[in-house]
Design a protein around this motif. Structure first.
Motif, PDB file in Angstrom:
ATOM      1  N   ASN A 126      24.591   0.494   8.588  1.00 50.16           N
ATOM      2  CA  ASN A 126      23.962   0.746   9.887  1.00 50.16           C
ATOM      3  C   ASN A 126      23.799  -0.515  10.718  1.00 50.16           C
ATOM      4  OD1 ASN A 126      23.688   3.430   9.172  1.00 50.16           O
ATOM      5  ND2 ASN A 126      21.680   3.103   8.263  1.00 50.16           N
ATOM      6  N   GLN A 127      24.508  -1.591  10.357  1.00 49.86           N
ATOM      7  CA  GLN A 127      24.418  -2.872  11.052  1.00 49.86           C
ATOM      8  C   GLN A 127      23.036  -3.516  10.919  1.00 49.86           C
ATOM      9  OE1 GLN A 127      27.242  -4.235  12.540  1.00 49.86           O
ATOM     10  NE2 GLN A 127      28.230  -2.481  11.629  1.00 49.86           N
ATOM     11  N   GLU A 128      22.266  -3.104   9.914  1.00 46.42           N
ATOM     12  CA  GLU A 128      20.956  -3.695   9.649  1.00 46.42           C
ATOM     13  C   GLU A 128      21.112  -4.779   8.591  1.00 46.42           C
ATOM     14  OE1 GLU A 128      18.384   0.417  10.196  1.00 46.42           O
ATOM     15  OE2 GLU A 128      18.986  -0.230   8.189  1.00 46.42           O
ATOM     16  N   LEU A 129      20.267  -5.790   8.674  1.00 50.97           N
ATOM     17  CA  LEU A 129      20.245  -6.814   7.643  1.00 50.97           C
ATOM     18  C   LEU A 129      19.258  -6.390   6.566  1.00 50.97           C
ATOM     19  CD1 LEU A 129      20.233 -10.102   9.750  1.00 50.97           C
ATOM     20  CD2 LEU A 129      22.171  -8.902   8.728  1.00 50.97           C
ATOM     21  N   VAL A 130      19.667  -6.522   5.318  1.00 52.20           N
ATOM     22  CA  VAL A 130      18.786  -6.225   4.193  1.00 52.20           C
ATOM     23  C   VAL A 130      18.479  -7.557   3.514  1.00 52.20           C
ATOM     24  CG1 VAL A 130      18.489  -4.945   2.038  1.00 52.20           C
ATOM     25  CG2 VAL A 130      19.817  -3.950   3.916  1.00 52.20           C
ATOM     26  N   VAL A 131      17.226  -7.955   3.563  1.00 48.56           N
ATOM     27  CA  VAL A 131      16.797  -9.249   3.055  1.00 48.56           C
ATOM     28  C   VAL A 131      16.064  -9.039   1.734  1.00 48.56           C
ATOM     29  CG1 VAL A 131      15.443 -11.321   3.552  1.00 48.56           C
ATOM     30  CG2 VAL A 131      16.556 -10.075   5.417  1.00 48.56           C
ATOM     31  N   ALA A 132      16.527  -9.742   0.696  1.00 45.77           N
ATOM     32  CA  ALA A 132      15.908  -9.706  -0.631  1.00 45.77           C
ATOM     33  C   ALA A 132      15.801  -8.270  -1.164  1.00 45.77           C
ATOM     34  CB  ALA A 132      14.547 -10.384  -0.618  1.00 45.77           C
ATOM     35  N   LYS A 133      16.712  -7.426  -0.770  1.00 42.47           N
ATOM     36  CA  LYS A 133      16.768  -6.024  -1.193  1.00 42.47           C
ATOM     37  C   LYS A 133      15.480  -5.246  -0.940  1.00 42.47           C
ATOM     38  CE  LYS A 133      20.309  -6.761  -4.661  1.00 42.47           C
ATOM     39  NZ  LYS A 133      20.748  -6.589  -6.016  1.00 42.47           N
ATOM     40  N   SER A 134      14.632  -5.754  -0.049  1.00 41.60           N
ATOM     41  CA  SER A 134      13.374  -5.054   0.188  1.00 41.60           C
ATOM     42  C   SER A 134      12.987  -4.942   1.655  1.00 41.60           C
ATOM     43  CB  SER A 134      12.232  -5.743  -0.576  1.00 41.60           C
ATOM     44  OG  SER A 134      12.045  -7.049  -0.095  1.00 41.60           O
ATOM     45  N   ILE A 135      13.621  -5.726   2.522  1.00 40.51           N
ATOM     46  CA  ILE A 135      13.266  -5.716   3.940  1.00 40.51           C
ATOM     47  C   ILE A 135      14.513  -5.410   4.759  1.00 40.51           C
ATOM     48  CG2 ILE A 135      12.437  -7.119   5.867  1.00 40.51           C
ATOM     49  CD1 ILE A 135      10.911  -8.781   3.854  1.00 40.51           C
ATOM     50  N   THR A 136      14.376  -4.501   5.719  1.00 42.36           N
ATOM     51  CA  THR A 136      15.475  -4.266   6.654  1.00 42.36           C
ATOM     52  C   THR A 136      15.094  -4.859   8.007  1.00 42.36           C
ATOM     53  OG1 THR A 136      14.612  -2.098   7.260  1.00 42.36           O
ATOM     54  CG2 THR A 136      16.283  -2.153   5.537  1.00 42.36           C
ATOM     55  N   ILE A 137      16.067  -5.463   8.638  1.00 43.53           N
ATOM     56  CA  ILE A 137      15.875  -6.018   9.980  1.00 43.53           C
ATOM     57  C   ILE A 137      16.893  -5.337  10.884  1.00 43.53           C
ATOM     58  CG2 ILE A 137      15.800  -8.078  11.414  1.00 43.53           C
ATOM     59  CD1 ILE A 137      15.376  -9.707   8.848  1.00 43.53           C
ATOM     60  N   LYS A 138      16.380  -4.545  11.822  1.00 46.18           N
ATOM     61  CA  LYS A 138      17.244  -3.808  12.740  1.00 46.18           C
ATOM     62  C   LYS A 138      17.547  -4.653  13.970  1.00 46.18           C
ATOM     63  CE  LYS A 138      15.527   0.705  11.396  1.00 46.18           C
ATOM     64  NZ  LYS A 138      15.009   1.977  11.828  1.00 46.18           N
ATOM     65  N   SER A 139      18.564  -4.250  14.690  1.00 48.60           N
ATOM     66  CA  SER A 139      18.910  -4.879  15.955  1.00 48.60           C
ATOM     67  C   SER A 139      17.709  -4.747  16.892  1.00 48.60           C
ATOM     68  CB  SER A 139      20.133  -4.168  16.521  1.00 48.60           C
ATOM     69  OG  SER A 139      20.468  -4.675  17.757  1.00 48.60           O
ATOM     70  N   PRO A 140      17.352  -5.740  17.621  1.00 49.82           N
ATOM     71  CA  PRO A 140      18.025  -6.977  17.993  1.00 49.82           C
ATOM     72  C   PRO A 140      17.695  -8.174  17.091  1.00 49.82           C
ATOM     73  CG  PRO A 140      16.197  -6.660  19.482  1.00 49.82           C
ATOM     74  CD  PRO A 140      16.214  -5.488  18.535  1.00 49.82           C
ATOM     75  N   TYR A 141      17.288  -7.921  15.878  1.00 49.23           N
ATOM     76  CA  TYR A 141      17.122  -8.955  14.850  1.00 49.23           C
ATOM     77  C   TYR A 141      16.057  -9.996  15.192  1.00 49.23           C
ATOM     78  CZ  TYR A 141      21.581  -6.780  13.829  1.00 49.23           C
ATOM     79  OH  TYR A 141      22.573  -5.857  13.608  1.00 49.23           O
ATOM     80  N   THR A 142      14.917  -9.525  15.645  1.00 52.99           N
ATOM     81  CA  THR A 142      13.781 -10.415  15.866  1.00 52.99           C
ATOM     82  C   THR A 142      12.769 -10.185  14.750  1.00 52.99           C
ATOM     83  OG1 THR A 142      12.484  -8.855  17.192  1.00 52.99           O
ATOM     84  CG2 THR A 142      14.095 -10.237  18.365  1.00 52.99           C
ATOM     85  N   LYS A 143      11.767 -11.031  14.691  1.00 50.94           N
ATOM     86  CA  LYS A 143      10.768 -10.875  13.626  1.00 50.94           C
ATOM     87  C   LYS A 143       9.976  -9.573  13.779  1.00 50.94           C
ATOM     88  CE  LYS A 143       7.095 -13.646  15.635  1.00 50.94           C
ATOM     89  NZ  LYS A 143       6.169 -14.731  15.377  1.00 50.94           N
ATOM     90  N   ASP A 144       9.963  -9.006  14.957  1.00 56.27           N
ATOM     91  CA  ASP A 144       9.281  -7.726  15.177  1.00 56.27           C
ATOM     92  C   ASP A 144      10.087  -6.538  14.662  1.00 56.27           C
ATOM     93  OD1 ASP A 144       7.125  -8.981  16.422  1.00 56.27           O
ATOM     94  OD2 ASP A 144       8.142  -8.948  18.359  1.00 56.27           O
ATOM     95  N   ASP A 145      11.342  -6.765  14.286  1.00 61.14           N
ATOM     96  CA  ASP A 145      12.216  -5.695  13.828  1.00 61.14           C
ATOM     97  C   ASP A 145      12.293  -5.597  12.313  1.00 61.14           C
ATOM     98  OD1 ASP A 145      13.027  -4.909  16.490  1.00 61.14           O
ATOM     99  OD2 ASP A 145      14.112  -6.809  16.544  1.00 61.14           O
ATOM    100  N   CYS A 146      11.410  -6.325  11.616  1.00 65.29           N
ATOM    101  CA  CYS A 146      11.370  -6.286  10.148  1.00 65.29           C
ATOM    102  C   CYS A 146      10.627  -5.039   9.688  1.00 65.29           C
ATOM    103  CB  CYS A 146      10.648  -7.518   9.598  1.00 65.29           C
ATOM    104  SG  CYS A 146      11.488  -9.059   9.933  1.00 65.29           S
ATOM    105  N   ASN A 147      11.140  -4.426   8.616  1.00 62.96           N
ATOM    106  CA  ASN A 147      10.511  -3.214   8.111  1.00 62.96           C
ATOM    107  C   ASN A 147      10.561  -3.204   6.587  1.00 62.96           C
ATOM    108  OD1 ASN A 147       9.319  -0.718   8.017  1.00 62.96           O
ATOM    109  ND2 ASN A 147      11.202   0.401   8.426  1.00 62.96           N
ATOM    110  N   SER A 148       9.396  -2.978   5.992  1.00 57.67           N
ATOM    111  CA  SER A 148       9.288  -2.871   4.542  1.00 57.67           C
ATOM    112  C   SER A 148       7.908  -2.327   4.205  1.00 57.67           C
ATOM    113  CB  SER A 148       9.471  -4.244   3.884  1.00 57.67           C
ATOM    114  OG  SER A 148       9.256  -4.156   2.498  1.00 57.67           O
TER     115      SER A 148
END
Length: 169
Positions: A126-148
């Motif tokens: 889905n073009q999302e970044l998965v960080v440490a297999k626990s956090i997804t960062i959606k577009s536009p890839y700012t710190k407000d777009d982190c989800n976990s």
């Protein structure tokens, strides 16, 4: 027009539900008037999220305003001009759109920053970044777009993102 003043607004959940998706004018304790459509009301603070429009057709919001609950003095429900639909397009402020090249560059810089700090990162379908297999960062890839579900890890990743230099080496 229906006018609601004083403490009638405070902790009045049935009224809050009635106001969602309605056009209102909010008068604050300092005398300013704000007009828009109520998107939501925070049940803890009574803060009102208003969608404001440049035109009368209510096609797309031009701005989003949050009015803190303690500042609300009077509400005026505009019965004459209610939106036709409860679903309003939330593409707010077109000026803040990011072009695809800038978005791609931001994503690449973020990946490089995580790798430089030895944090595993990958991109999903889905073009999302998965960080440490626990956090997804959606577009536009700012710190407000982190989800976990892990708030502590999100805060640490957001802190790391805020320390990212504008140009990575």
């Amino acid at each position: 027009m229906e006018i609601i003043e004083g403490n009638c607004f405070k902790d009045n959940f049935p009224l809050w539900i009635k106001l969602v998706n309605k056009k209102i004018t909010v008068t604050t304790d300092n005398g300013n008037d704000y007009q828009g459509i109520v998107k939501t009301i925070d049940p803890l603070t009574g803060s009102i999220v208003l969608l404001q429009f440049n035109d009368e057709e209510l096609s797309k919001p031009s701005d989003l305003m949050i009015i803190t609950g303690h500042a609300v003095k009077r509400l005026t429900l505009q019965t004459d001009q209610q939106p036709q639909s409860s679903t309003i397009n939330l593409d707010i402020i077109k000026e803040n759109e990011i072009d695809q090249d800038e978005l791609k560059g931001r994503k690449i810089k973020l990946i490089e920053w995580f790798e430089k700090n030895r944090i595993p990162v990958e991109e999903n379908d889905n073009q999302e970044l998965v960080v440490a297999k626990s956090i997804t960062i959606k577009s536009p890839y700012t710190k407000d777009d982190c989800n976990s579900s892990n708030v502590m890890v999100v805060r640490r990743i957001q802190d790391l993102m805020s320390r990212m230099p504008t140009t990575t080496t």
